[in-house]
Motif scaffolding. Structure first.
Motif, PDB file in Angstrom:
ATOM      1  N   LYS A   1      15.553  11.345  -5.734  1.00 23.65           N
ATOM      2  CA  LYS A   1      14.726  10.965  -6.873  1.00 23.65           C
ATOM      3  C   LYS A   1      13.686   9.957  -6.392  1.00 23.65           C
ATOM      4  CE  LYS A   1      14.783   8.801 -11.280  1.00 23.65           C
ATOM      5  NZ  LYS A   1      15.107   7.676 -12.004  1.00 23.65           N
ATOM      6  N   LEU A   2      12.426  10.209  -6.756  1.00 14.66           N
ATOM      7  CA  LEU A   2      11.380   9.248  -6.388  1.00 14.66           C
ATOM      8  C   LEU A   2      11.374   8.114  -7.417  1.00 14.66           C
ATOM      9  CD1 LEU A   2       7.996  10.840  -5.238  1.00 14.66           C
ATOM     10  CD2 LEU A   2       9.332   9.073  -4.102  1.00 14.66           C
ATOM     11  N   ILE A   3      11.804   6.960  -6.992  1.00 18.56           N
ATOM     12  CA  ILE A   3      11.874   5.825  -7.916  1.00 18.56           C
ATOM     13  C   ILE A   3      10.530   5.086  -7.934  1.00 18.56           C
ATOM     14  CG2 ILE A   3      13.071   3.677  -8.448  1.00 18.56           C
ATOM     15  CD1 ILE A   3      15.474   4.812  -6.905  1.00 18.56           C
ATOM     16  N   LEU A   4       9.952   4.870  -6.751  1.00 20.76           N
ATOM     17  CA  LEU A   4       8.597   4.307  -6.663  1.00 20.76           C
ATOM     18  C   LEU A   4       7.688   5.408  -6.127  1.00 20.76           C
ATOM     19  CD1 LEU A   4       9.431   0.779  -5.159  1.00 20.76           C
ATOM     20  CD2 LEU A   4       9.027   1.372  -7.569  1.00 20.76           C
ATOM     21  N   ARG A   5       6.576   5.652  -6.842  1.00 24.53           N
ATOM     22  CA  ARG A   5       5.755   6.822  -6.546  1.00 24.53           C
ATOM     23  C   ARG A   5       4.358   6.470  -6.055  1.00 24.53           C
ATOM     24  NH1 ARG A   5       7.285  11.394  -9.986  1.00 24.53           N
ATOM     25  NH2 ARG A   5       9.394  10.937 -10.684  1.00 24.53           N
ATOM     26  N   GLY A   6       4.259   5.482  -5.190  1.00 26.29           N
ATOM     27  CA  GLY A   6       2.943   5.111  -4.681  1.00 26.29           C
ATOM     28  C   GLY A   6       2.454   3.857  -5.386  1.00 26.29           C
ATOM     29  N   VAL A   7       2.990   2.713  -4.975  1.00 28.26           N
ATOM     30  CA  VAL A   7       2.599   1.430  -5.580  1.00 28.26           C
ATOM     31  C   VAL A   7       1.594   0.741  -4.656  1.00 28.26           C
ATOM     32  CG1 VAL A   7       3.415  -0.879  -6.205  1.00 28.26           C
ATOM     33  CG2 VAL A   7       4.769   1.146  -6.827  1.00 28.26           C
ATOM     34  N   ASP A   8       0.429   0.397  -5.209  1.00 33.12           N
ATOM     35  CA  ASP A   8      -0.571  -0.412  -4.521  1.00 33.12           C
ATOM     36  C   ASP A   8      -0.713  -1.715  -5.286  1.00 33.12           C
ATOM     37  OD1 ASP A   8      -1.986   1.360  -2.404  1.00 33.12           O
ATOM     38  OD2 ASP A   8      -1.818   2.639  -4.185  1.00 33.12           O
ATOM     39  N   LEU A   9      -0.588  -2.827  -4.557  1.00 36.22           N
ATOM     40  CA  LEU A   9      -0.613  -4.105  -5.268  1.00 36.22           C
ATOM     41  C   LEU A   9      -0.997  -5.198  -4.287  1.00 36.22           C
ATOM     42  CD1 LEU A   9       0.192  -5.806  -7.804  1.00 36.22           C
ATOM     43  CD2 LEU A   9       2.532  -5.777  -6.947  1.00 36.22           C
ATOM     44  N   SER A  10      -1.886  -6.070  -4.731  1.00 33.95           N
ATOM     45  CA  SER A  10      -2.102  -7.241  -3.884  1.00 33.95           C
ATOM     46  C   SER A  10      -2.042  -8.516  -4.719  1.00 33.95           C
ATOM     47  CB  SER A  10      -3.384  -7.070  -3.057  1.00 33.95           C
ATOM     48  OG  SER A  10      -4.438  -7.735  -3.630  1.00 33.95           O
ATOM     49  N   ILE A  11      -1.332  -9.474  -4.185  1.00 30.90           N
ATOM     50  CA  ILE A  11      -1.066 -10.728  -4.903  1.00 30.90           C
ATOM     51  C   ILE A  11      -1.510 -11.897  -4.043  1.00 30.90           C
ATOM     52  CG2 ILE A  11       0.771 -12.190  -5.855  1.00 30.90           C
ATOM     53  CD1 ILE A  11       2.262  -9.571  -6.471  1.00 30.90           C
ATOM     54  N   LYS A  12      -2.284 -12.786  -4.672  1.00 29.59           N
ATOM     55  CA  LYS A  12      -2.811 -13.948  -3.924  1.00 29.59           C
ATOM     56  C   LYS A  12      -1.793 -15.071  -3.903  1.00 29.59           C
ATOM     57  CE  LYS A  12      -7.575 -13.469  -5.448  1.00 29.59           C
ATOM     58  NZ  LYS A  12      -7.745 -13.559  -6.886  1.00 29.59           N
ATOM     59  N   LYS A  13      -1.922 -15.932  -2.901  1.00 27.84           N
ATOM     60  CA  LYS A  13      -1.074 -17.116  -2.816  1.00 27.84           C
ATOM     61  C   LYS A  13      -1.233 -17.946  -4.085  1.00 27.84           C
ATOM     62  CE  LYS A  13      -0.528 -21.324  -0.064  1.00 27.84           C
ATOM     63  NZ  LYS A  13       0.914 -21.502  -0.294  1.00 27.84           N
ATOM     64  N   GLY A  14      -0.097 -18.366  -4.645  1.00 29.72           N
ATOM     65  CA  GLY A  14      -0.133 -19.245  -5.817  1.00 29.72           C
ATOM     66  C   GLY A  14      -0.159 -18.520  -7.154  1.00 29.72           C
ATOM     67  N   GLU A  15      -0.306 -17.192  -7.120  1.00 31.86           N
ATOM     68  CA  GLU A  15      -0.308 -16.459  -8.397  1.00 31.86           C
ATOM     69  C   GLU A  15       1.106 -16.383  -8.982  1.00 31.86           C
ATOM     70  OE1 GLU A  15      -3.376 -13.031  -9.433  1.00 31.86           O
ATOM     71  OE2 GLU A  15      -2.442 -12.668  -7.491  1.00 31.86           O
ATOM     72  N   THR A  16       1.164 -16.349 -10.307  1.00 30.58           N
ATOM     73  CA  THR A  16       2.430 -16.149 -11.016  1.00 30.58           C
ATOM     74  C   THR A  16       2.293 -14.847 -11.790  1.00 30.58           C
ATOM     75  OG1 THR A  16       2.555 -18.539 -11.237  1.00 30.58           O
ATOM     76  CG2 THR A  16       4.078 -17.272 -12.575  1.00 30.58           C
TER      77      THR A  16
ATOM     78  N   LYS B   1       0.829  -1.216   0.000  1.00 27.63           N
ATOM     79  CA  LYS B   1       0.000   0.000   0.000  1.00 27.63           C
ATOM     80  C   LYS B   1       0.855   1.254   0.000  1.00 27.63           C
ATOM     81  CE  LYS B   1      -4.247  -1.844   1.815  1.00 27.63           C
ATOM     82  NZ  LYS B   1      -4.793  -2.419   3.039  1.00 27.63           N
ATOM     83  N   LYS B   2       0.577   2.111  -0.967  1.00 21.48           N
ATOM     84  CA  LYS B   2       1.190   3.452  -1.052  1.00 21.48           C
ATOM     85  C   LYS B   2       2.708   3.405  -0.887  1.00 21.48           C
ATOM     86  CE  LYS B   2      -2.862   5.990   0.539  1.00 21.48           C
ATOM     87  NZ  LYS B   2      -3.461   6.700   1.668  1.00 21.48           N
ATOM     88  N   LEU B   3       3.318   2.419  -1.517  1.00 22.23           N
ATOM     89  CA  LEU B   3       4.764   2.246  -1.374  1.00 22.23           C
ATOM     90  C   LEU B   3       5.528   3.299  -2.172  1.00 22.23           C
ATOM     91  CD1 LEU B   3       7.284   0.483  -0.596  1.00 22.23           C
ATOM     92  CD2 LEU B   3       6.859  -0.782  -2.703  1.00 22.23           C
ATOM     93  N   THR B   4       6.449   3.978  -1.494  1.00 23.24           N
ATOM     94  CA  THR B   4       7.360   4.872  -2.216  1.00 23.24           C
ATOM     95  C   THR B   4       8.798   4.518  -1.859  1.00 23.24           C
ATOM     96  OG1 THR B   4       7.614   6.622  -0.557  1.00 23.24           O
ATOM     97  CG2 THR B   4       5.679   6.784  -1.989  1.00 23.24           C
ATOM     98  N   LYS B   5       9.681   4.834  -2.811  1.00 25.05           N
ATOM     99  CA  LYS B   5      11.108   4.681  -2.541  1.00 25.05           C
ATOM    100  C   LYS B   5      11.840   5.854  -3.176  1.00 25.05           C
ATOM    101  CE  LYS B   5      15.141   3.146  -1.492  1.00 25.05           C
ATOM    102  NZ  LYS B   5      15.601   3.120  -0.092  1.00 25.05           N
TER     103      LYS B   5
ATOM    104  N   ASN C   1       7.441   4.670 -14.804  1.00 28.06           N
ATOM    105  CA  ASN C   1       7.700   5.853 -14.018  1.00 28.06           C
ATOM    106  C   ASN C   1       7.319   5.695 -12.539  1.00 28.06           C
ATOM    107  OD1 ASN C   1       8.670   8.385 -13.813  1.00 28.06           O
ATOM    108  ND2 ASN C   1       6.919   9.419 -14.785  1.00 28.06           N
ATOM    109  N   GLY C   2       7.649   4.544 -11.970  1.00 28.95           N
ATOM    110  CA  GLY C   2       7.433   4.338 -10.539  1.00 28.95           C
ATOM    111  C   GLY C   2       6.008   4.023 -10.118  1.00 28.95           C
ATOM    112  N   ARG C   3       5.143   3.786 -11.101  1.00 29.48           N
ATOM    113  CA  ARG C   3       3.744   3.467 -10.776  1.00 29.48           C
ATOM    114  C   ARG C   3       3.258   2.276 -11.580  1.00 29.48           C
ATOM    115  NH1 ARG C   3       2.984   9.169 -11.039  1.00 29.48           N
ATOM    116  NH2 ARG C   3       2.595   9.988  -8.944  1.00 29.48           N
TER     117      ARG C   3
ATOM    118  N   ILE D   1       3.968  -2.801   3.617  1.00 26.73           N
ATOM    119  CA  ILE D   1       4.073  -4.086   2.916  1.00 26.73           C
ATOM    120  C   ILE D   1       3.788  -5.203   3.912  1.00 26.73           C
ATOM    121  CG2 ILE D   1       5.545  -5.677   1.629  1.00 26.73           C
ATOM    122  CD1 ILE D   1       7.147  -3.320   0.680  1.00 26.73           C
ATOM    123  N   LYS D   2       2.802  -6.025   3.564  1.00 29.66           N
ATOM    124  CA  LYS D   2       2.518  -7.196   4.408  1.00 29.66           C
ATOM    125  C   LYS D   2       2.665  -8.459   3.580  1.00 29.66           C
ATOM    126  CE  LYS D   2       0.088  -5.874   8.363  1.00 29.66           C
ATOM    127  NZ  LYS D   2      -1.023  -6.204   9.265  1.00 29.66           N
TER     128      LYS D   2
END
Ligand code: ADP
Ligand code: MG
Ligand code: MG
Length: 234
Positions: free
Chosen positions: A14-29, A5-9, A205-207, A58-59
């Motif tokens: 320089k903002l390399i990651l600009r707010g990454v939201d992502l959810s991945i289920k167990k077993g996904e490729t 959630k709302k990951l930045t780096k 671009n970081g998103r 990040i969880k």
């Protein structure tokens, strides 16, 4: 099982990651595609606990990466863009060394089984210093899975590999999937992504600018839209 959630780096102002939201289920490729410099490797390195995020959450399996990174690390198998091995060690010795770090049981047996699985039995006891990129990558793949990780993080694993090494790599990813593992794979190889992944994420671009199941999308259209090479994709 992976919740971002709302990951930045930020690095060097320089903002390399600009707010990454992502959810991945167990077993996904999941394949991560996008232009050079988009932040793909940075995202993978943050997940691999090699670098710290600037902000965001990040969880992984309910564990918080900020507090529980040591626990999380045990769940992860990371294959970097280029892997360092111990030059004067054989494939077997390299694998035993890394297996021991993770406290793998019956490590020698496991290591020699993996050396066979990646097709290097013939070179079991040869020092790896003269090995080709494909051979090194085979050992690196075996190393990434020696502790039966639940999550595989692969950074451009197909780059520079011959056809033999590509099929071995794909078989490893698919057999890990059968065991319930989750895979995140950064790649420029749209063909391989389409072949072995369930889902594609496009980073620019970081998103994250697109995120879709392969079965739901016309791949010709996708490759055109994002300028992806798709030689041989059907
Ligand atoms: P990708 O893997 O998508 O090609 P990276 O995640 O490697 O992109 O890098 C994204 C951008 O961040 C690039 O412009 C890169 O030069 C920059 N970058 C990566 N790591 C650092 C760092 N430690 N310090 C400063 N800039 C960095
Ligand atoms: Mg790159
Ligand atoms: Mg990269």
């Amino acid at each position: 099982m992976i919740e971002i959630k709302k990951l930045t780096k930020q690095a060097d102002n320089k903002l390399i990651l600009r707010g990454v939201d992502l959810s991945i289920k167990k077993g996904e490729t999941v394949a991560i595609l996008g232009p050079n410099g988009a932040g793909k490797s940075t995202l993978l390195k943050v997940l691999a606990t090699l670098i710290k995020p600037t902000s965001g959450l990040i969880k992984i399996n309910g564990l918080d990466l900020k507090k529980d990174h040591i626990e999380i690390k045990k769940l992860l198998g990371y294959l970097p863009h280029s892997s360092l091995l111990y030059d004067h060690y054989s494939p077997l010795e390299n694998l035993v060394f890394f297996g021991n770090i993770y406290g793998v049981n019956n490590v020698e047996q496991k290591a020699s089984k993996l050396v066979k699985e990646v097709g290097l039995s013939f070179f079991l006891n040869e020092p790896v210093k003269n090995f080709s990129r494909g051979m090194i990558q085979r050992i690196a793949i075996a190393r990434a899975i020696i502790h039966d990780p639940e999550i595989l993080l692969l950074d451009e694993p197909h780059t520079g590999l011959d056809q033999g090494a590509i099929s071995i790599l794909n078989n490893v990813i698919l057999s890990m999937k059968e065991k319930g593992a989750t895979t995140l794979m950064v790649t420029h190889d749209f063909k391989q992504a389409a072949e072995i992944c369930d889902r594609i994420i496009i980073v620019k671009n970081g998103r994250i600018v697109d995120d879709f199941k392969i079965e739901n999308r016309n791949l010709g259209f996708v490759s055109e839209k994002y300028g992806l090479q798709m030689e041989g994709v059907s």
